[in-house]
Design a protein around this motif. Structure first.
Motif, short mmCIF file in Angstrom:
data_model
loop_
_atom_site.label_atom_id
_atom_site.label_comp_id
_atom_site.label_asym_id
_atom_site.label_seq_id
_atom_site.Cartn_x
_atom_site.Cartn_y
_atom_site.Cartn_z
N THR A 125 0.83 -1.20 0.00
CA THR A 125 0.00 0.00 0.00
C THR A 125 0.87 1.26 0.00
O THR A 125 0.62 2.20 -0.76
CB THR A 125 -0.94 0.00 1.22
OG1 THR A 125 -1.77 -1.17 1.15
CG2 THR A 125 -1.80 1.23 1.27
N THR A 156 -11.42 9.94 3.76
CA THR A 156 -10.63 9.03 4.60
C THR A 156 -11.24 7.64 4.62
O THR A 156 -10.52 6.64 4.72
CB THR A 156 -10.49 9.54 6.05
OG1 THR A 156 -11.78 9.56 6.67
CG2 THR A 156 -9.86 10.92 6.10
N LEU A 157 -12.55 7.57 4.54
CA LEU A 157 -13.23 6.29 4.49
C LEU A 157 -13.08 5.64 3.11
O LEU A 157 -12.87 4.43 3.01
CB LEU A 157 -14.71 6.46 4.86
CG LEU A 157 -14.97 7.05 6.25
CD1 LEU A 157 -16.45 7.32 6.44
CD2 LEU A 157 -14.42 6.17 7.33
N ASP A 158 -13.18 6.44 2.06
CA ASP A 158 -13.03 5.92 0.70
C ASP A 158 -11.63 5.35 0.46
O ASP A 158 -11.48 4.37 -0.25
CB ASP A 158 -13.30 7.02 -0.34
CG ASP A 158 -14.76 7.44 -0.38
OD1 ASP A 158 -15.61 6.71 0.17
OD2 ASP A 158 -15.04 8.50 -0.96
N TYR A 159 -10.62 5.98 1.05
CA TYR A 159 -9.24 5.53 0.88
C TYR A 159 -8.79 4.59 2.00
O TYR A 159 -7.62 4.23 2.08
CB TYR A 159 -8.28 6.72 0.79
CG TYR A 159 -8.41 7.46 -0.53
CD1 TYR A 159 -8.00 6.88 -1.72
CD2 TYR A 159 -8.96 8.74 -0.58
CE1 TYR A 159 -8.13 7.54 -2.92
CE2 TYR A 159 -9.09 9.41 -1.78
CZ TYR A 159 -8.68 8.81 -2.95
OH TYR A 159 -8.81 9.47 -4.13
N SER A 160 -9.70 4.21 2.87
CA SER A 160 -9.43 3.25 3.96
C SER A 160 -8.24 3.65 4.83
O SER A 160 -7.47 2.79 5.27
CB SER A 160 -9.21 1.84 3.38
OG SER A 160 -10.34 1.43 2.66
N TRP A 174 -8.25 4.79 7.86
CA TRP A 174 -8.39 4.31 9.24
C TRP A 174 -8.19 2.80 9.32
O TRP A 174 -7.66 2.30 10.31
CB TRP A 174 -9.75 4.72 9.82
CG TRP A 174 -10.00 6.19 9.67
CD1 TRP A 174 -11.01 6.79 8.97
CD2 TRP A 174 -9.20 7.27 10.17
NE1 TRP A 174 -10.88 8.16 9.03
CE2 TRP A 174 -9.78 8.48 9.76
CE3 TRP A 174 -8.04 7.33 10.94
CZ2 TRP A 174 -9.27 9.74 10.09
CZ3 TRP A 174 -7.50 8.58 11.26
CH2 TRP A 174 -8.11 9.75 10.84
N VAL A 175 -8.57 2.09 8.28
CA VAL A 175 -8.32 0.64 8.24
C VAL A 175 -6.82 0.37 8.18
O VAL A 175 -6.30 -0.50 8.87
CB VAL A 175 -9.04 -0.01 7.03
CG1 VAL A 175 -8.66 -1.47 6.88
CG2 VAL A 175 -10.55 0.15 7.16
N GLY A 176 -6.11 1.14 7.36
CA GLY A 176 -4.65 0.99 7.27
C GLY A 176 -3.97 1.29 8.59
O GLY A 176 -3.08 0.54 9.03
#
Length: 161
Positions: free
Chosen positions: A34, A125-129, A131-133
């Motif tokens: 990523t 930020t949600l579209d590009y994940s 927070w998941v990263g």
């Protein structure tokens, strides 16, 4: 009966260990790729699939996210972010100082995310994940050992496992 229970616990522990070995390696590879992908994008290697496509567009985007910085610092921030992404990606991939690098990478992603929220709102930020990263990095930091890594080679206690 007691012997059977002990055997089942041992099998369960071995399965968890094997699972952790695989998951931490997958996390390291995924996070590294990523980071490398983002760097490749800003250097123009993704062609038509690029988000930025070139360094100038990436610098402009960095300026948009870091609107609170003087314009003279935006180019330096873009370079620093790129260098950190390359270095963190390499270190995670080879598994060197994995816990520290995972925490630093997660923190970098949280900074990116916070800047994105301030400049663009929550949705990107949600579209590009993002927070998941960041969460994946912090989960990786919590793994007790890093098999298939330089950390494993450097740690005498882990060599036995």
């Amino acid at each position: 009966m007691k012997l059977c229970n002990i055997e089942l616990r041992l099998i369960s522990m071995q399965q968890k260990t094997s699972y952790t070995d695989r998951v931490q390696l997958i996390f390291r590879i995924a996070i590294s790729l990523t980071l490398f992908s983002a760097v490749a994008d800003r250097l123009g290697y993704w062609g038509d699939q690029s988000t930025w496509g070139n360094w100038a567009n990436f610098e402009a985007y960095t300026g948009q996210l870091l609107f609170f910085l003087p314009q003279s610092l935006v180019a330096a921030a873009a370079v620093v972010a790129t260098i950190l992404e390359i270095v963190f990606g390499i270190l995670l991939l080879i598994g060197y100082k994995t816990r520290l690098v995972a925490i630093l990478t997660g923190s970098l992603l949280v900074l990116f995310g916070a800047s994105m929220v301030l400049a663009l709102g929550l949705k990107p930020t949600l579209d590009y994940s993002v927070w998941v990263g960041a969460s994946a990095c912090y989960l990786l930091a919590g793994v007790p050992y890093y098999k298939f890594s330089i950390d494993q080679l450097n740690n005498k206690k882990w060599k036995k496992e």
